[in-house]
Design a protein around this motif. Structure first.
Motif, PDB file in Angstrom:
ATOM      1  N   ARG A  10      37.167  43.844  43.942  1.00 43.94           N
ATOM      2  CA  ARG A  10      37.520  42.743  43.038  1.00 43.94           C
ATOM      3  C   ARG A  10      36.232  42.102  42.516  1.00 43.94           C
ATOM      4  O   ARG A  10      35.404  41.618  43.304  1.00 43.94           O
ATOM      5  CB  ARG A  10      38.387  41.715  43.767  1.00 43.94           C
ATOM      6  CG  ARG A  10      39.781  42.240  44.127  1.00 43.94           C
ATOM      7  CD  ARG A  10      40.524  41.279  45.059  1.00 43.94           C
ATOM      8  NE  ARG A  10      39.890  41.268  46.376  1.00 43.94           N
ATOM      9  CZ  ARG A  10      40.166  42.141  47.341  1.00 43.94           C
ATOM     10  NH1 ARG A  10      41.037  43.101  47.134  1.00 43.94           N
ATOM     11  NH2 ARG A  10      39.543  42.057  48.506  1.00 43.94           N
ATOM     12  N   ILE A  11      36.088  42.086  41.184  1.00 46.34           N
ATOM     13  CA  ILE A  11      34.858  41.613  40.538  1.00 46.34           C
ATOM     14  C   ILE A  11      35.176  40.421  39.643  1.00 46.34           C
ATOM     15  O   ILE A  11      36.128  40.465  38.848  1.00 46.34           O
ATOM     16  CB  ILE A  11      34.205  42.725  39.687  1.00 46.34           C
ATOM     17  CG1 ILE A  11      33.859  43.933  40.574  1.00 46.34           C
ATOM     18  CG2 ILE A  11      32.960  42.209  38.973  1.00 46.34           C
ATOM     19  CD1 ILE A  11      33.381  45.149  39.788  1.00 46.34           C
ATOM     20  N   ALA A  12      34.377  39.373  39.767  1.00 47.01           N
ATOM     21  CA  ALA A  12      34.472  38.213  38.870  1.00 47.01           C
ATOM     22  C   ALA A  12      33.318  38.283  37.882  1.00 47.01           C
ATOM     23  O   ALA A  12      32.146  38.243  38.271  1.00 47.01           O
ATOM     24  CB  ALA A  12      34.399  36.915  39.669  1.00 47.01           C
ATOM     25  N   LEU A  13      33.646  38.418  36.607  1.00 45.23           N
ATOM     26  CA  LEU A  13      32.634  38.413  35.545  1.00 45.23           C
ATOM     27  C   LEU A  13      32.620  37.021  34.936  1.00 45.23           C
ATOM     28  O   LEU A  13      33.631  36.559  34.389  1.00 45.23           O
ATOM     29  CB  LEU A  13      32.961  39.467  34.488  1.00 45.23           C
ATOM     30  CG  LEU A  13      31.892  39.742  33.437  1.00 45.23           C
ATOM     31  CD1 LEU A  13      30.604  40.229  34.079  1.00 45.23           C
ATOM     32  CD2 LEU A  13      32.392  40.766  32.428  1.00 45.23           C
ATOM     33  N   SER A  97      39.961  36.416  46.236  1.00 47.30           N
ATOM     34  CA  SER A  97      39.129  37.144  47.212  1.00 47.30           C
ATOM     35  C   SER A  97      38.143  38.104  46.537  1.00 47.30           C
ATOM     36  O   SER A  97      38.136  39.317  46.805  1.00 47.30           O
ATOM     37  CB  SER A  97      40.019  37.919  48.195  1.00 47.30           C
ATOM     38  OG  SER A  97      40.912  37.054  48.867  1.00 47.30           O
ATOM     39  N   PHE A  98      37.307  37.572  45.686  1.00 41.70           N
ATOM     40  CA  PHE A  98      36.333  38.402  44.979  1.00 41.70           C
ATOM     41  C   PHE A  98      35.289  38.954  45.943  1.00 41.70           C
ATOM     42  O   PHE A  98      34.792  38.260  46.831  1.00 41.70           O
ATOM     43  CB  PHE A  98      35.627  37.597  43.891  1.00 41.70           C
ATOM     44  CG  PHE A  98      36.519  37.195  42.749  1.00 41.70           C
ATOM     45  CD1 PHE A  98      37.046  38.151  41.911  1.00 41.70           C
ATOM     46  CD2 PHE A  98      36.822  35.858  42.521  1.00 41.70           C
ATOM     47  CE1 PHE A  98      37.870  37.795  40.844  1.00 41.70           C
ATOM     48  CE2 PHE A  98      37.627  35.479  41.467  1.00 41.70           C
ATOM     49  CZ  PHE A  98      38.165  36.452  40.628  1.00 41.70           C
ATOM     50  N   ASP A  99      34.958  40.227  45.752  1.00 39.77           N
ATOM     51  CA  ASP A  99      33.887  40.847  46.528  1.00 39.77           C
ATOM     52  C   ASP A  99      32.530  40.647  45.844  1.00 39.77           C
ATOM     53  O   ASP A  99      31.512  40.512  46.519  1.00 39.77           O
ATOM     54  CB  ASP A  99      34.146  42.355  46.677  1.00 39.77           C
ATOM     55  CG  ASP A  99      35.482  42.639  47.328  1.00 39.77           C
ATOM     56  OD1 ASP A  99      35.695  42.181  48.461  1.00 39.77           O
ATOM     57  OD2 ASP A  99      36.329  43.290  46.675  1.00 39.77           O
ATOM     58  N   ALA A 119      32.399  34.728  46.161  1.00 38.44           N
ATOM     59  CA  ALA A 119      32.291  36.168  46.410  1.00 38.44           C
ATOM     60  C   ALA A 119      31.247  36.456  47.488  1.00 38.44           C
ATOM     61  O   ALA A 119      30.288  35.697  47.677  1.00 38.44           O
ATOM     62  CB  ALA A 119      31.918  36.889  45.123  1.00 38.44           C
ATOM     63  N   ARG A 120      31.426  37.572  48.163  1.00 37.44           N
ATOM     64  CA  ARG A 120      30.483  37.965  49.208  1.00 37.44           C
ATOM     65  C   ARG A 120      29.106  38.265  48.622  1.00 37.44           C
ATOM     66  O   ARG A 120      28.081  37.865  49.162  1.00 37.44           O
ATOM     67  CB  ARG A 120      31.030  39.184  49.949  1.00 37.44           C
ATOM     68  CG  ARG A 120      30.113  39.689  51.057  1.00 37.44           C
ATOM     69  CD  ARG A 120      30.740  40.874  51.767  1.00 37.44           C
ATOM     70  NE  ARG A 120      29.867  41.420  52.789  1.00 37.44           N
ATOM     71  CZ  ARG A 120      30.117  42.521  53.498  1.00 37.44           C
ATOM     72  NH1 ARG A 120      31.264  43.174  53.273  1.00 37.44           N
ATOM     73  NH2 ARG A 120      29.278  42.968  54.401  1.00 37.44           N
ATOM     74  N   TRP A 121      29.078  39.005  47.505  1.00 42.62           N
ATOM     75  CA  TRP A 121      27.816  39.323  46.818  1.00 42.62           C
ATOM     76  C   TRP A 121      27.801  38.626  45.468  1.00 42.62           C
ATOM     77  O   TRP A 121      28.799  38.637  44.732  1.00 42.62           O
ATOM     78  CB  TRP A 121      27.681  40.828  46.628  1.00 42.62           C
ATOM     79  CG  TRP A 121      27.519  41.570  47.921  1.00 42.62           C
ATOM     80  CD1 TRP A 121      26.402  41.629  48.705  1.00 42.62           C
ATOM     81  CD2 TRP A 121      28.516  42.357  48.579  1.00 42.62           C
ATOM     82  NE1 TRP A 121      26.634  42.398  49.821  1.00 42.62           N
ATOM     83  CE2 TRP A 121      27.936  42.873  49.776  1.00 42.62           C
ATOM     84  CE3 TRP A 121      29.845  42.680  48.307  1.00 42.62           C
ATOM     85  CZ2 TRP A 121      28.614  43.676  50.664  1.00 42.62           C
ATOM     86  CZ3 TRP A 121      30.537  43.480  49.189  1.00 42.62           C
ATOM     87  CH2 TRP A 121      29.924  43.968  50.353  1.00 42.62           C
TER      88      TRP A 121
END
Length: 360
Positions: A10-13, A97-99, A119-121
Motif C-alpha cells: 500500500r503506497i501513499a503518493l 495501513s500504508f507501507d 507509513a513504515r517507510w
C-alpha cells in the motif's frame, strides 16, 4: 535505507495541490505502477485539484484532503473544528495501513500528511529548492543526479531510488467524455466556428511576476484573431491566489477582434477536454500551460523569472519564449519592475507560434 519490495503493498503518493506540481508528478505514478503492479496506490490530493487525478488508470484510490475547509476554519479561529477535521483525516489515513509514503510536495502541509499517514517507510523528492518547512524531518529526501534536472525527472528519482526503471515520462490524463460534450455545448453559443483552428490563450499566472503585460497579450490576440481560419479562446480564473479579474477586464477593453470568452467558465475536467482539442496553446508559466504540454499539444510558453529547464513545459512540442536579463532567474513573486517579461516582444511570441504550429 533498504525497502524490501515484497513488503510494499500500500503506497501513499502525496502531492496535494497546484496544477503544475500534480502534472509533474504523474510520470512518477505511472512508473510506480510499473514497478509495483499489485500494490494499492492512493493519491492524497487537495479537493480543489482532485479532478486532475480522478479516473487515472494507474490509481487505486484518492484521499481528498479538505485544505480549503481547514483554511476557512483557521481564519475564523474555529480551533475545535480544525482539530476535529484533522482527527478525522488522520483516522482515515491510518486505517489504510500504508507501507510506503512518497512526498513529492516537500512543504509543511505534505509533511503533516506524511505524519498522519504513518507509513513504515517514508521518502520524498528533492524539489527545485529542496524539502522545506520541516518536511525533511518526516521523509528521507532523495537527491537526483545531477541536481539541476527538471522537476519531472527529480520526482522520478524516487523510483530510481527504489530500484525501478522509469523509461519515457508518461502523462496519463483522463479525458472525460461528459466534459467533452459540455465543452462543445459551451463553445458553440460562444462563437466557435466549425473547421477553424483553435488557439487557447491564458494570460494569467499565480505569480504576478510571471504575467506578460496585458497590452502585449491584447496585441497578440488581435493579430491572431485577424488570421483567416483561426479562432482565439481566452481562459483564466483564480490562479494561485493572485486575482485575475482586472487583468481580463483590461484585456477585453484592448482586444478589437472577436474572442471566445471562457474566463471562469470551465471546471478542471472541462479545461482538460478543451486543451485536448486545441490546435495551439499560448500562455504564461502556470497550470494550464503544463496541462497543455502534458496533453502533447503545441505550446508557446512565455517565461521570465524562473528556470524553464527546471519548471518549464515538459514536452517535445513546446517552444519557450524568454529573454536573458541580468536579474533572472530570481523567483521573485511580486517583482515591481517585470524587466524579464517586458523584454519579450509580441514579434518574439509570433515567431515561436510560427515555429511550433506553422500558423502564418
Amino acid at each position: 535505507m533498504q525497502i524490501p519490495h515484497s513488503e510494499i503493498r500500500r503506497i501513499a503518493l502525496i502531492q496535494p495541490s497546484r496544477i503544475g506540481d500534480i502534472i509533474f508528478s504523474l510520470p512518477t505514478l505511472s512508473a510506480l505502477r510499473g514497478m509495483f503492479p499489485s500494490a494499492r496506490i492512493t493519491w492524497l490530493v487537495d479537493e480543489r485539484c482532485q479532478e486532475l487525478v480522478e479516473g487515472h488508470p494507474d490509481l487505486d484510490g484518492l484521499v481528498i484532503v479538505p485544505f480549503k475547509e481547514i483554511g476557512e476554519a483557521l481564519k475564523k479561529r474555529a480551533w475545535k473544528k480544525v482539530g476535529q477535521t484533522l482527527h478525522r483525516l488522520k483516522k482515515e489515513l491510518r486505517s489504510r495501513s500504508f507501507d510506503l509514503s512518497i512526498d513529492l510536495h516537500g512543504l509543511a502541509k505534505s509533511a503533516l500528511l506524511v505524519w498522519m499517514a504513518g507509513a513504515r517507510w517514508r521518502i520524498g523528492s528533492a524539489n527545485t529548492t529542496g524539502m522545506k518547512e520541516l518536511s525533511g524531518l518526516f521523509s528521507r529526501e532523495i537527491l537526483p543526479r545531477p541536481d539541476d534536472r527538471h522537476t519531472v525527472e527529480r520526482n522520478l528519482s524516487v523510483v530510481h531510488f527504489l530500484g525501478g526503471p522509469t523509461g519515457e515520462a508518461q502523462f496519463k490524463l483522463a479525458i472525460s467524455g461528459d466534459a467533452q460534450i459540455q465543452v462543445r455545448e459551451i463553445l458553440s453559443p460562444a462563437g466557435r466556428r466549425e473547421g477553424d483552428r483553435l488557439v487557447v490563450v491564458h494570460a494569467g499566472a499565480g505569480w504576478l511576476s510571471r504575467r506578460w503585460p496585458a497590452e502585449r497579450f491584447a496585441e497578440l490576440i488581435s493579430t491572431l484573431g485577424r488570421t483567416p481560419g483561426l479562432q482565439v479562446a481566452l481562459i483564466g480564473g483564480a490562479e494561485g491566489g493572485s486575482p485575475e479579474g482586472r487583468l481580463f477586464e483590461q484585456l477585453f477593453s484592448l482586444v478589437r477582434v472577436p474572442v471566445i470568452n471562457l474566463v471562469n467558465r470551465l471546471s478542471l475536467k472541462q479545461l482538460i477536454a478543451l486543451l485536448a482539442e486545441a490546435d495551439l496553446f499560448i500562455g504564461n508559466e502556470a497550470g494550464p500551460m503544463h496541462l497543455a504540454a502534458a496533453l502533447d499539444r503545441p505550446v508557446v510558453a512565455i517565461i521570465g523569472p524562473t528556470r524553464p529547464e527546471l519548471t518549464g513545459p515538459f514536452g517535445k512540442r513546446a517552444r519557450i519564449v524568454r529573454k536573458a536579463v541580468s536579474c533572472s532567474p530570481c523567483r521573485e513573486r511580486n517583482c515591481p519592475d517585470l524587466t524579464c517579461m517586458k523584454a519579450i516582444e509580441v514579434a518574439d511570441v509570433l515567431e515561436a507560434v510560427r515555429s511550433v504550429s506553422g500558423f502564418n
